[in-house]
Design an enzyme around this catalytic site. Structure first.
Site, PDB file in Angstrom:
ATOM      1  N   GLY A  14       0.832  -1.206   0.000  1.00 15.43           N
ATOM      2  CA  GLY A  14       0.000   0.000   0.000  1.00 15.43           C
ATOM      3  C   GLY A  14       0.857   1.242   0.000  1.00 15.43           C
ATOM      4  O   GLY A  14       2.082   1.199   0.234  1.00 15.43           O
ATOM      5  N   GLY A  17      -0.078   8.991   2.265  1.00 17.19           N
ATOM      6  CA  GLY A  17       0.614  10.259   2.417  1.00 17.19           C
ATOM      7  C   GLY A  17       1.885  10.153   3.228  1.00 17.19           C
ATOM      8  O   GLY A  17       2.793  10.970   3.098  1.00 17.19           O
ATOM      9  N   MET A  18       1.981   9.124   4.069  1.00 15.88           N
ATOM     10  CA  MET A  18       3.141   8.977   4.934  1.00 15.88           C
ATOM     11  C   MET A  18       4.281   8.249   4.248  1.00 15.88           C
ATOM     12  O   MET A  18       5.450   8.473   4.544  1.00 15.88           O
ATOM     13  CB  MET A  18       2.732   8.233   6.208  1.00 15.88           C
ATOM     14  CG  MET A  18       3.788   8.215   7.280  1.00 15.88           C
ATOM     15  SD  MET A  18       3.190   7.402   8.771  1.00 15.88           S
ATOM     16  CE  MET A  18       2.962   5.733   8.171  1.00 15.88           C
ATOM     17  N   VAL A  21       4.266   0.892   2.069  1.00 11.58           N
ATOM     18  CA  VAL A  21       4.340  -0.310   2.886  1.00 11.58           C
ATOM     19  C   VAL A  21       4.571  -1.503   1.967  1.00 11.58           C
ATOM     20  O   VAL A  21       3.848  -1.686   0.983  1.00 11.58           O
ATOM     21  CB  VAL A  21       3.050  -0.526   3.701  1.00 11.58           C
ATOM     22  CG1 VAL A  21       3.176  -1.789   4.552  1.00 11.58           C
ATOM     23  CG2 VAL A  21       2.764   0.682   4.592  1.00 11.58           C
ATOM     24  N   LYS A  36       7.535  -0.536   6.492  1.00  9.64           N
ATOM     25  CA  LYS A  36       6.979   0.792   6.253  1.00  9.64           C
ATOM     26  C   LYS A  36       8.130   1.761   6.030  1.00  9.64           C
ATOM     27  O   LYS A  36       8.977   1.949   6.914  1.00  9.64           O
ATOM     28  CB  LYS A  36       6.119   1.226   7.442  1.00  9.64           C
ATOM     29  CG  LYS A  36       5.457   2.577   7.263  1.00  9.64           C
ATOM     30  CD  LYS A  36       4.367   2.805   8.308  1.00  9.64           C
ATOM     31  CE  LYS A  36       3.176   1.917   8.047  1.00  9.64           C
ATOM     32  NZ  LYS A  36       2.015   2.248   8.916  1.00  9.64           N
ATOM     33  N   ASP A 132      -4.288   9.557  15.773  1.00  9.63           N
ATOM     34  CA  ASP A 132      -4.842   9.428  14.416  1.00  9.63           C
ATOM     35  C   ASP A 132      -5.612   8.121  14.290  1.00  9.63           C
ATOM     36  O   ASP A 132      -5.483   7.393  13.307  1.00  9.63           O
ATOM     37  CB  ASP A 132      -3.711   9.488  13.384  1.00  9.63           C
ATOM     38  CG  ASP A 132      -4.231   9.683  11.958  1.00  9.63           C
ATOM     39  OD1 ASP A 132      -5.348  10.219  11.795  1.00  9.63           O
ATOM     40  OD2 ASP A 132      -3.525   9.300  11.004  1.00  9.63           O
TER      41      ASP A 132
END
Length: 277
Positions: A14, A17-18, A21, A36, A132
């Site tokens: 996946g 925005g961060m 992965v 990640k 979050d």
């Protein structure tokens, strides 16, 4: 096969925005992990890198069956990298997209397991606040076990965002005090848990708007609407009461802790636990 540090990359799982992965394999142990890799621009700050490594070191010692285990964190060629246990399952967002809403027993099982994860994180010294919490960060395994992901990441991104354009948090799942920037404690996570529980029961979030400004206003000032009549039919009053206590605008009016939430849920749980289909 691409290699990142000591990990052999199998496939991209996946991207957000961060960062990205990957499904990967630890070279020596052959252990399958979720790798990640944060976006390169998030690693340019020396303070940001130090905060990331410090925060992930704390999380590596956070061991609970409802929290995704952090196996290692490192910096590889200027990239900040986290190795996490690899999970087979679906995010809560995927389940809600497929099914619309969940029956109350299943929703309560998920909320109970998330509250268990929060209780353990919040009682660390200093407390670990998720910041979050949202359906995208909750993984539901085929067995019904729930795993909360991305503890501590929002704190890192908040610090890094001072020198980047990276947004922090998700408007749909932000507490009023997060929006007002007046200080966040464990009760902010409980508000987000209330938002998630409402969406699991109703099939839609309590507050929706195409306008970010209007959405922020709703989160800070509007009372959550009543649940649909067919959802309320058969729903224990105690669960409905707990839901609206979680969604109180003032932190002082919410349950005092995740342990209090677990205490309120316990009378409605069958002796052998609540199955998740």
């Amino acid at each position: 096969m691409e290699r990142i540090g000591e990990y052999l990359v199998r496939r991209l799982v996946g991207e957000g925005g961060m960062g990205k992965v990957y499904e990967a394999e630890e070279r020596l142990s052959k252990r399958r992990v979720a790798l990640k890799v944060l976006r390169p621009e998030l690693a340019r700050s020396e303070d940001g890198r130090r905060l990331f490594l410090n925060e992930m070191t704390i999380l590596a010692h956070l061991d609970h069956p409802n929290i995704v285990r952090s196996l290692a964190c490192t910096e590889v060629d200027g990239q900040l990298v986290m190795a996490l246990e690899f999970l087979e399952g679906h995010t809560l967002r995927e389940l809600l997209t497929q099914r619309g809403r969940l029956d109350w027993a299943e929703a309560l099982s998920i909320a109970n397991q998330v509250a268990s994860a929060l209780a353990v994180a919040h009682r660390q010294e200093p407390p670990i606040i998720h910041r979050d919490l949202k359906p995208e960060n909750i993984m539901v395994l085929p067995s019904g076990k729930v795993k909360v992901m991305d503890f501590g990441i929002a704190k890192v991104l908040e610090a890094l965002s001072r020198t980047t354009t990276q947004s922090v948090g998700t408007l749909q799942y932000m507490s009023p005090e997060q929006i007002d920037a007046v200080g966040v404690d464990a009760r902010s996570d409980l508000y987000c848990l209330g938002l998630i529980l409402y969406e699991m029961l109703a099939g839609v979030p309590p507050f929706e708007s195409a306008s970010p400004r209007e959405l922020l206003n709703l989160q800070c000032t509007a009372q959550p609407p009543e649940l649909p009549e067919d959802t309320r039919r058969g729903l224990p009053r105690g669960i409905e009461r707990l839901l609206y206590e979680l969604l109180e605008k003032s932190p002082d009016d919410r349950p005092g802790s995740a342990l209090d939430v677990l205490h309120d849920i316990e009378p409605f749980a069958p002796a052998d636990g609540i199955p998740v289909s």
